[in-house]
Design a protein around this motif. Structure first.
Motif, PDB file in Angstrom:
ATOM      1  N   GLY A   1       0.832  -1.192   0.000  1.00  0.00           N
ATOM      2  CA  GLY A   1       0.000   0.000   0.000  1.00  0.00           C
ATOM      3  C   GLY A   1       0.861   1.234   0.000  1.00  0.00           C
ATOM      4  N   THR A   2       0.249   2.369   0.250  1.00  0.00           N
ATOM      5  CA  THR A   2       1.023   3.601   0.297  1.00  0.00           C
ATOM      6  C   THR A   2       0.688   4.367   1.564  1.00  0.00           C
ATOM      7  N   PHE A   3       1.656   5.169   2.011  1.00  0.00           N
ATOM      8  CA  PHE A   3       1.439   6.096   3.119  1.00  0.00           C
ATOM      9  C   PHE A   3       1.638   7.499   2.595  1.00  0.00           C
ATOM     10  N   THR A   4       1.009   8.459   3.255  1.00  0.00           N
ATOM     11  CA  THR A   4       1.305   9.842   2.927  1.00  0.00           C
ATOM     12  C   THR A   4       2.156  10.381   4.064  1.00  0.00           C
ATOM     13  N   THR A   5       3.387  10.753   3.753  1.00  0.00           N
ATOM     14  CA  THR A   5       4.321  11.082   4.821  1.00  0.00           C
ATOM     15  C   THR A   5       4.306  12.566   5.138  1.00  0.00           C
ATOM     16  N   ILE A   6       5.095  12.905   6.117  1.00  0.00           N
ATOM     17  CA  ILE A   6       5.236  14.281   6.549  1.00  0.00           C
ATOM     18  C   ILE A   6       5.715  15.170   5.392  1.00  0.00           C
ATOM     19  N   ASP A   7       6.470  14.562   4.469  1.00  0.00           N
ATOM     20  CA  ASP A   7       6.976  15.334   3.333  1.00  0.00           C
ATOM     21  C   ASP A   7       5.936  15.487   2.227  1.00  0.00           C
ATOM     22  N   LYS A   8       4.701  15.162   2.520  1.00  0.00           N
ATOM     23  CA  LYS A   8       3.600  15.251   1.555  1.00  0.00           C
ATOM     24  C   LYS A   8       3.846  14.349   0.356  1.00  0.00           C
ATOM     25  N   ARG A   9       4.540  13.263   0.633  1.00  0.00           N
ATOM     26  CA  ARG A   9       4.803  12.290  -0.424  1.00  0.00           C
ATOM     27  C   ARG A   9       3.925  11.083  -0.223  1.00  0.00           C
ATOM     28  N   VAL A  10       3.494  10.517  -1.329  1.00  0.00           N
ATOM     29  CA  VAL A  10       2.776   9.261  -1.257  1.00  0.00           C
ATOM     30  C   VAL A  10       3.802   8.180  -1.560  1.00  0.00           C
ATOM     31  N   VAL A  11       4.189   7.429  -0.546  1.00  0.00           N
ATOM     32  CA  VAL A  11       5.267   6.462  -0.741  1.00  0.00           C
ATOM     33  C   VAL A  11       4.754   5.033  -0.577  1.00  0.00           C
TER      34      VAL A  11
END
Ligand code: SF4
Ligand code: SF4
Ligand code: SF4
Ligand code: SF4
Ligand code: SF4
Ligand code: FES
Lengths: 197, 329, 808
Positions: free
Chosen positions: C613-623
């Motif tokens: 799956g993906t997470f949305t990180t603090i850097d506003k990235r979908v990783v």
């Protein structure tokens, strides 16, 4: 024993002519020379001579060469009786049939120990690479080639391969000059580290 | 009449049992002889000198699972080996194995049925035996079997012709198809043997016989290196055993025929009584089978056909021609 | 940031001026041997392998800055010889134990020894006896240590604990004769190695067990105690993934292999990281043990279906992938569930309000901005604990950029004080956060852009006061000889000045405001970091707007730290509700029917290391993240399928994430998961921020309320985040109450005592421990161990509550 005087012999083959007359001559020769009967004669002679070459295995067994690559053995250190294997995993890595697996752990003494070591003999092709690569001369090919068993796993566990301690104490652990042993000139080939102190 | 029937039934049973057992025993002999000729020992472990190996194999054959491949034509697949074995034994019906002898005051003729076309009967029943391999191969649903069957048909049909023609010449000399007559024709000692007058016929007959029996050097029907086990590839257990028994029974038949037609049959030979004489002759022929097998390689199918149609058949025809001329004169 | 052209081995390269040559080479795929340099840390010049020739002069590429037109040759025969000698020196007395060494196969010493072709040893010296030391997560074997000091450097420059140092080795000094027989650099390295080994700082060791020193060690000297001797490196399969514990979303590799000979099921043996670009905290490195081994049980599934048919609410945590969040949203649309997730709800609201004044749908800052900033202002969060990577970044820029750090929080953090030479701590009382922001606005925002309400409000704190200052005046006097000379004389003078009572309130000197202003105007890339105290604040709306206002009207970039792993993602994907209904399904949260990844609920769910799956990180990235371990049970998608929200696999939802919130239509399998050689985060994609007209709708502060009595702060110990890290046995930080030493003494408690907290009607007892980094009277209560406790005490609201603390 290899006979150093033995040489390869080249067989002189008759020239094979395709001219019709030559072919005719050849048929005639073969037909009337009775080559077929030579064959019959030879086998009959052998039967009468009764010069039998059979080794009646398992009653009789032929000696095998130390370089023979049969079921593996895990050896112990000659001085202490400790397992030689240090769990470096090189055999596991080099095995082309990927049939060696080992579990290692940190021992009480702070050293690396193998908890279990298995060879899947259903897959092993007895290439000897594992014995060759082992830096500790720990895994070697033993002379046991009779491996029928009711269990696939037999022979392949650490307890099957490791020299039993009582056998070891009797001094019955054999060293193999063959597969995986260092070459006779190994000492000469090593570049040494000076430890002048 | 009923005595005749009972006697016939007894004979049938005896022939069946004796020859089945013999077939088995010949396999033992074959293995031993081949082994000795190849400087081996052959079977050694079951019984003294491996004597009971036959028994072991028999038990194995009988107790093995009878497997019918799912793609096989089931009834035909099941019946084919029966044809093979049955025809082999039926052929023996017209063969006089021994001279007449007395048993408990009763004269026994060691032939099941003395028909006047005995030889024809033997040959034709043998020819029917060809359906065994043919049907087996075609019904197995296996390409090796099919190839084996094709080879069987070609080989047996072709050599049927040669053996027929070869045997025609001695028959012309004798003038009867009854094997007893043929035997009796040679009663005058060793020099009466037809082999002296008909050597070519004998050679042709024996070569054709080897081919029909699928023996080395003509064992192409089930040559492992080419067609696995040929028509018998899918067979196992007792069904395979029937082919096997058929083949060995045929070997015995052929050995008897050769002895009867060309080697003086069961006529007394010098001091040897006829019964023993024929046994010796038969044993020699059987040994010859094994001997040849040990010594010679097998030939290619095309060579086989070449041999049949371009060499043996013309020779047979010429032989008949010459024999005819001689007989006429 | 001037772009220049340099040549390395004849290759023409574009680079940024003053970048280190080594970094430029690495970025362009040119190999220069180097051991001691850590990207993002200061060069130590310990290994000297990185020597190159720049414009004909020998320089160390990890330390030499690129200049326009530089011509660099990476190897010459002399350099090669010198490098070989260095390697030979490293190999002196190095035990020949690669066979059992954990590092074998990925050992830099092994690699370089082979690379340089060292097959003979010319140098020797007697070694001394040393002890192998056990440092908890790490084992230090001084015999293997090559004194590259990477461990020391990373702990100082990146982690910020400076828990390691060099200590004397206790070997005899080198014979002077060697000096002539051995190349210069090699000799100096030998000298260094021969003198020192690594030791732990004895007093006040702040090591937080992050394990980063283990990761950076190029040889087997620092070994991971939990991993030691369990597997060879080459037998492990690396599964690149994203750490699921906090919103930093670090790139990690789960290294997996079959459990043992009898059990072929995969197991995670260790977690490694690309330490040049990513720094892990303890949770990332050691918190991998949570997995849910389960099989499909149809009965449980049917009961789950019943529950779902009956339920009207789904409560879920933010430890969830974007895809599953989207599934929940779809379920809401299809079946009208209420979706409850308090931290994402608060964050969603906060972000919305923030956007109103900032004019952008997302905040502007990122972790990388902290690393490169020179002025950092933080507010409203315990940075060390809430998000260790923020702490690392603060430290890194404090150490490398000499950034000034303004750390405002409700208590002093003694670690933060050490991060930069210019750290200023601002302590405010809970509920007074607005004041700090207003002070900031007052100090740095153009007077003209401040709306009137605010300026009037700010003026109300200022009063004209008179103070006496000593002034030095020059006075002409006659000396004894009658000559006129000048002497300095001090006189007291009364001057009028503007006194700002906000500064008093915050315990700051009156000059602070001006100093901040001066500092601010001299710095080029300031950043303002806001923590999660603010999102659940009762004045959150105004605080958000103030932050947005600062972003809009100043140089400051603003970074809002999402509360937990995927708080940002959930807040962008789900349409959340405030009030729960009657029958609640809790997905990794409390509820009447519980879906749990820990295996303690009514239906098992996969843990995050068992999911794609993906997470949305603090850097506003979908990783993206990958499944490291197999999972045999049901997942949320199976339930959704039954309920009519259909998609074959969970990851098909990646493409359907809402583009109106900034997501991009991208297939999961096409998302990259790596850092480039230049250290640029190239994972997944960055969210697109939408911009719109900003309003100046900010309000004055409301500081009327105050918390009475003892104040309890919701805060977990470092490296603990949730019930998942709790279930990882390798993480040792305990749950309980943490307080400063002085508080403990004041209440005559001792560490480990049981105390009772009375909070409103609730009361709980817990052990109390000293947290060396804390100061003051506020105590911290950990809630990672239980969501229930969190809910009970803090009710998903403000992180501070008033309480009564009693010894039991
Ligand atoms: S002999 Fe070859 S195949 Fe067998 S275990 Fe050793 S390396 Fe593997
Ligand atoms: S190569 Fe030898 S020492 Fe290494 S693990 Fe295998 S048996 Fe053990
Ligand atoms: S640190 Fe490297 S060189 Fe030294 S023993 Fe370990 S693997 Fe070998
Ligand atoms: S574990 Fe982390 S904090 Fe502790 S010494 Fe290593 S790098 Fe420093
Ligand atoms: S412990 Fe490892 S990282 Fe630290 S100085 Fe020694 S070799 Fe370098
Ligand atoms: S990397 Fe430059 S000196 Fe070590």
């Amino acid at each position: 024993m290899v006979n150093s005087k033995a040489k390869y012999v080249e067989v002189e083959l008759e020239k094979y002519s395709l001219k019709p007359f030559d072919r005719f001559k050849r048929v005639m020769k073969r037909t009337f020379k009775g080559e077929l009967f030579v064959g019959l004669g030879i086998v009959f002679r052998e039967m009468v001579r009764f010069n039998i070459h059979t080794t009646q295995y398992p009653g009789e067994k032929l000696p095998i060469s130390p370089r023979y690559r049969a079921i593996h053995e895990l050896l112990r250190l000659l001085e202490s009786g400790n397992e030689r294997c240090i769990g470096c995993g090189l055999c596991e890595k080099i095995c082309i049939s990927k049939c060696i697996r080992m579990d290692t752990h940190l021992g009480e003494d702070g050293r690396k120990h193998i908890s279990e070591y298995t060879i899947n003999f259903g897959r092993c092709i007895f290439c000897g690479y594992c014995a060759e690569v082992c830096p500790e001369l720990a895994i070697v090919h033993g002379p046991r080639y009779e491996n029928s068993s009711e269990q696939r796993a037999h022979f392949g566990l650490k307890e099957d391969m490791l020299t039993p301690i009582d056998v070891f104490k009797k001094g019955a652990q054999k060293e193999y000059p063959g597969f995986g042993a260092p070459s006779p000139d190994a000492d000469k080939r090593i570049k040494k580290t000076p430890l002048a102190y | 009449m009923s005595a005749y029937i009972i006697e016939t039934i007894i004979k049938v049973v005896v022939v069946m049992l004796v020859f089945s057992a013999l077939a088995g025993f010949i396999t033992y002999l074959e293995r031993k002889v081949l082994a000795f000729m190849q400087r081996r020992l052959g079977p050694m472990y079951v019984g003294p000198y491996g004597l009971l190996q036959v028994l072991a194999d028999g038990i194995k054959l009988f107790t093995k699972e009878d497997i019918v491949p799912s793609n096989a034509n089931r009834p035909i697949f099941m019946i084919a080996p029966v044809i093979s074995a049955a025809t082999a034994f039926i052929a023996m019906a017209a063969i006089p194995f021994f001279p007449e002898f007395d048993l408990f005051g009763h004269t026994v003729r060691p032939i099941i049925s003395d028909i006047n076309v005995g030889l024809l009967f033997v040959l034709s029943v043998g020819a029917i035996g060809m359906y065994g391999p043919l049907l087996a191969g075609m019904s197995s649903g296996n390409k090796w079997s099919l190839l084996g069957a094709a080879r069987a048909t070609v080989q047996l049909l072709s050599f049927e012709v040669v053996s027929g023609l070869a045997i025609l010449a001695p028959l012309m000399v004798i003038g009867s198809l009854s094997l007893i007559d043929i035997n009796n024709y040679q009663h005058g000692g060793i020099f009466d043997w037809l082999v002296w007058t008909q050597p070519v016929a004998f050679l042709l007959f024996i070569i054709a016989g080897y081919a029909e029996l699928n023996r080395t050097p003509f064992d192409l029907l089930e040559h492992e290196a080419e067609v696995v086990a040929g028509f018998a590839t899918e067979y196992s257990g007792m069904r395979w055993g029937m082919f096997f028994i058929g083949e060995y029974a045929n070997m015995i038949t052929l050995a008897f025929l050769s002895a009867l037609i060309f080697f003086g049959g069961f006529n007394d030979l010098w001091f040897i009584p006829g019964g023993i004489a024929i046994l010796l002759k038969v044993m020699f022929f059987i040994f010859l089978f094994l001997w040849v097998r040990a010594a010679w390689p097998h030939i290619r199918p095309d060579q086989l056909m070449w041999l049949c149609w371009k060499v043996l058949m013309p020779i047979a025809l010429v032989n008949i021609l010459i024999t005819g001329i001689v007989v006429m004169i | 940031m001037k772009e220049i052209t340099i040549f390395i081995d004849g290759k023409e390269l574009k680079a940024i001026e003053n970048e280190y040559i080594l970094n430029i080479a690495r970025e362009n795929g040119i190999f220069i041997p180097a051991i001691c340099y850590l990207t993002r840390c200061s060069p130590t010049l310990a290994c000297k392998l990185c020597m190159v020739e720049a414009n004909g002069k020998r320089v160390y590429s990890c330390n030499a800055k690129a200049k326009e037109g530089m011509d660099i040759i990476t190897t010459t025969p002399e350099i090669e010889e010198e490098r070989r000698a260095i390697l030979e020196v490293y190999d002196i007395n190095h035990p020949l134990q690669c066979g059992v060494c954990d590092k074998s196969g990925e050992c830099e010493l092994q690699n370089y020894t082979l690379e340089m072709g060292v097959d003979v040893q010319h140098y020797h010296i007697a070694d001394s006896k040393k002890e192998i030391e056990d440092w908890g997560h790490a084992k230090y074997d001084p015999y293997l240590c090559i004194m590259c000091e990477r461990c020391v450097t990373v702990c100082k420059d990146m982690v910020g604990d400076a828990a390691l140092k060099t200590t004397p080795r206790g070997t005899e000094a080198l014979d002077k004769d060697w000096k002539d027989k051995i190349p210069k650099d090699a000799f100096s390295i030998w000298n260094r190695i021969n003198k020192n080994i690594i030791g732990r700082v004895e007093e006040n060791n702040r090591c937080e067990d992050c394990g980063e020193c283990i990761a950076v060690c190029p040889v087997g000297a620092l070994a991971n105690s939990h991993f030691q001797y369990t597997s060879n490196a080459w037998e492990l399969t690396k599964i690149p993934a994203t750490c699921p514990h906090c919103s930093a979303g670090c790139l990690i590799d789960y290294e997996i292999k079959h459990t043992d000979i009898e059990n072929s099921e995969c197991k995670i043996y260790r977690v490694t990281n690309d330490w040049n670009y990513v720094t892990l905290c303890g949770a990332g490195r050691f918190g991998y043990e949570n997995k849910n081994s389960t099989t499909k049980c149809e009965k449980d599934f049917l009961s789950a279906m019943d529950a779902f048919l009956r339920a009207d609410t789904i409560r879920f945590s933010s430890f969830i992938t974007n895809e599953e969040a989207l599934i929940l949203q779809r379920l809401k649309e299809k079946r009208g569930y209420k979706l409850i997730n308090s931290d994402a709800y608060n964050f969603q609201k906060f972000l919305e309000d923030y956007s109103k004044t900032s004019g952008s749908s997302l905040y502007s800052g990122s972790k990388r901005d902290i690393h490169s900033s020179d002025l950092i202002f933080t507010i409203g969060g315990a940075m060390s604990n809430d998000n260790p990577n923020i702490r690392f970044a603060l430290n890194n820029s404090g150490k490398l950029n000499k950034a000034s750090i303004y750390y405002s929080h409700t208590y002093r953090d003694k670690i933060i004080q050490t991060l930069s030479k210019t750290t200023t701590e601002i302590v405010y009382k809970p509920l007074k956060e607005e004041l700090v922001l207003l002070l900031l606005i007052d100090s740095i925002v153009e007077k003209s852009s401040i709306p009137e309400v605010i300026s009037v409000y700010l003026e109300s704190f200022k009063e004209k006061r008179v103070k006496t200052i000593q002034k030095e005046i020059k006075e002409k006097v006659l000396d004894e000889e009658g000559k006129e000379i000048e002497v300095a004389k001090k006189i007291d003078e009364e001057v009028e000045y503007v006194h700002n009572t906000i500064l008093d309130e915050l315990g700051l000197a009156q000059e602070f405001s001006d100093e901040l202003k001066k500092d601010y105007s001299s710095k080029s890339s300031p950043i303002l970091i806001a923590g999660s105290d603010l999102y659940s604040h009762k004045r959150a709306e105004n605080i958000a707007r103030l932050l947005g206002f600062i972003e809009k009207h100043s140089n400051f970039k603003v970074l809002l730290i999402p509360t937990s792993t995927n708080t940002l993602g959930v807040s962008l994907i789900c349409d959340l509700d405030k009030e729960a209904g009657d029958y609640v399904i809790g997905y990794n949260d409390i509820g009447d029917y519980r879906l749990s990844s820990l295996g303690d609920g009514d239906l098992d769910m996969p843990a995050l290391n068992q999911q794609e799956g993906t997470f949305t990180t603090i850097d506003k990235r979908v990783v993206p993240t990958n499944a490291a371990l197999p999972y045999g049970g049901y997942e949320l998608n199976d339930i959704a399928k039954e309920l009519g929200v259909f998609s074959k696999e969970t990851i098909r939802y990646t493409k359907m994430l809402p583009t109106k919130s900034g997501f991009v239509e991208a297939l999961f399998d096409e998302l990259p998961l790596e850092y480039t050689n230049g250290g640029v985060d190239n994972r997944g994609y960055e969210l697109e921020a939408k911009s719109f007209e900003a309003q100046n709708a900010i309000d004055a502060a409301d500081i009327s309320s105050e918390l009475e009595g003892d104040i309890v702060y919701k805060r977990d110990p470092i490296s603990q985040f949730n019930e998942f890290t709790k279930s990882s046995k390798l993480l040792e930080a305990k749950d309980g109450i943490y307080c400063s030493l002085e508080f403990l003494e004041k209440r005559s408690l001792s560490s480990g005592d049981l105390v009772e907290l009375e909070i409103g009607k609730e009361s709980i007892t817990h052990h109390v421990y000293v947290d060396d980094s804390m100061d003051g009277d506020i105590v911290a209560l950990s809630t990672f161990q239980s969501r229930k406790l969190d809910h009970k005490i803090f009710g998903d609201g403000y992180r501070y509550v008033a309480a009564k603390i009693k010894k039991v």
